[in-house]
Design a protein around this motif. Sequence first.
Motif, mmCIF file in Angstrom:
data_model
loop_
_atom_site.group_PDB
_atom_site.id
_atom_site.type_symbol
_atom_site.label_atom_id
_atom_site.label_comp_id
_atom_site.label_asym_id
_atom_site.label_seq_id
_atom_site.Cartn_x
_atom_site.Cartn_y
_atom_site.Cartn_z
ATOM 1 N N GLY A 326 0.888 -1.422 0.435
ATOM 2 C CA GLY A 326 0.124 0.267 0.292
ATOM 3 C C GLY A 326 0.992 1.349 0.210
ATOM 4 N N GLN A 327 1.622 1.473 1.132
ATOM 5 C CA GLN A 327 2.314 2.387 0.276
ATOM 6 C C GLN A 327 3.842 2.183 -0.232
ATOM 7 N N ALA A 328 3.940 1.450 -1.548
ATOM 8 C CA ALA A 328 4.771 1.504 -2.541
ATOM 9 C C ALA A 328 3.380 2.175 -4.063
ATOM 10 N N GLU A 329 2.367 1.582 -3.507
ATOM 11 C CA GLU A 329 1.019 2.715 -4.171
ATOM 12 C C GLU A 329 1.506 3.546 -4.274
ATOM 13 N N ARG A 330 1.898 4.487 -3.012
ATOM 14 C CA ARG A 330 1.594 5.366 -3.050
ATOM 15 C C ARG A 330 2.254 6.292 -3.225
ATOM 16 N N LEU A 331 3.766 6.080 -2.639
ATOM 17 C CA LEU A 331 5.489 6.247 -2.944
ATOM 18 C C LEU A 331 5.644 6.419 -4.327
ATOM 19 N N LEU A 332 5.189 5.295 -4.187
ATOM 20 C CA LEU A 332 6.746 4.885 -5.750
ATOM 21 C C LEU A 332 5.180 5.589 -7.536
ATOM 22 N N ARG A 333 3.833 5.962 -7.241
ATOM 23 C CA ARG A 333 3.516 6.393 -7.856
ATOM 24 C C ARG A 333 3.753 7.443 -9.156
#
Length: 362
Positions: A326-333
């Motif tokens: 979930g964090q990757a989806e938000r931070l890497l978008r």
Amino acid sequence: MSSAREHLPGPDLRQRTEGLVNRLVPRGSRILVVLVVAAAALGLAIGLFPDYVPLVSLLVPLVLSSLVLGPRQLPWFVVFVLFVLALTVLRQPPPTPRIVTTVVIIFFLGLVVMMSSFRRSRLGVAGLQGEQMFVDLRDRILRQGGIPDLPTGWYAAAELRSAGGTPFAGDFVVASRVGERLEVAVVDVSGKGQGAGTRALLLSGAIGGLLSALPPSEFLPAANTFLLGQDWDEGFATAIHLSLDLTTGRYDIRSAGHPPAAVRHAGSGRWEVIESEGPVLGLIDGADFAAVSGQMRHGDALLLYTDGMVETRNRDIALGIDRMLGQAERLLRGEFEGGAKRLVESLGSRNDDRALLLVHRR
């Protein structure tokens, strides 16, 4: 001017003179001579000018000696400093309680320095040299495990954090480029922080050599055999191995008791956990590690990480993986550059070592 130049020693003469001096008086002996002269001069100054030069001045050469002298010279120098102190005290008026306390403290510190020299004798070098050797070894191995140069269409970055913020960690990443293949291993050595740091230093050097020398299918079995032969008290480690074809994007992932990798599909924008199984390294002889294959297309991303990123005392690893994705989806978008650092800093337990590798196909 020309006559003056004729009397100047040439480079060859200076080099011969310096070489002769180095042979007659080695560098370590010169340092010892300087410290002996300094300690004797301080003892004389304390005896002649007790009101101006305090007894604690003898701590200066004592402390310096613990930093620059080798384990063979240091005990004798400590004895010499304490001998100078005894002679100095005997030449002074009847000692006061303050002087007695100072002498006791100096003798105690001298004993501490001498005990440390006995411990250093196992290494055979001076204090600063030993620390520098250890730091230099760590830096060399970290450089060996750095991400190699990749073609224009690829981006990869690794981030490491240790428990307690120390520079030595039990988690590490090693990478090597063999032709058009990128070989990467993310490893978690048993233990944490400095306790696992020495084992990780040794293992990272060995794994770095195996990674570039063996075919992908033989890497984890060879690493397992190496660990079995070390006879460590905590002689096990988990690892995940990525073998990526930089031309086609095809990859093979093999795991040894490690948290699963995760891949982001650019078409759907979703993360998928890549389940791969295999025994922990260093426990089972002749273990087999099955590969899970796939292909990275343009825009896809891949995450390899250690359990410190997803597991805490109060959270199950499966929930931790969901939170990380979930964090990757938000931070890497929309931006993968620097994404590994952002993820490591926002996730994981500060009481555990953490390592993460991010690979993105542009």
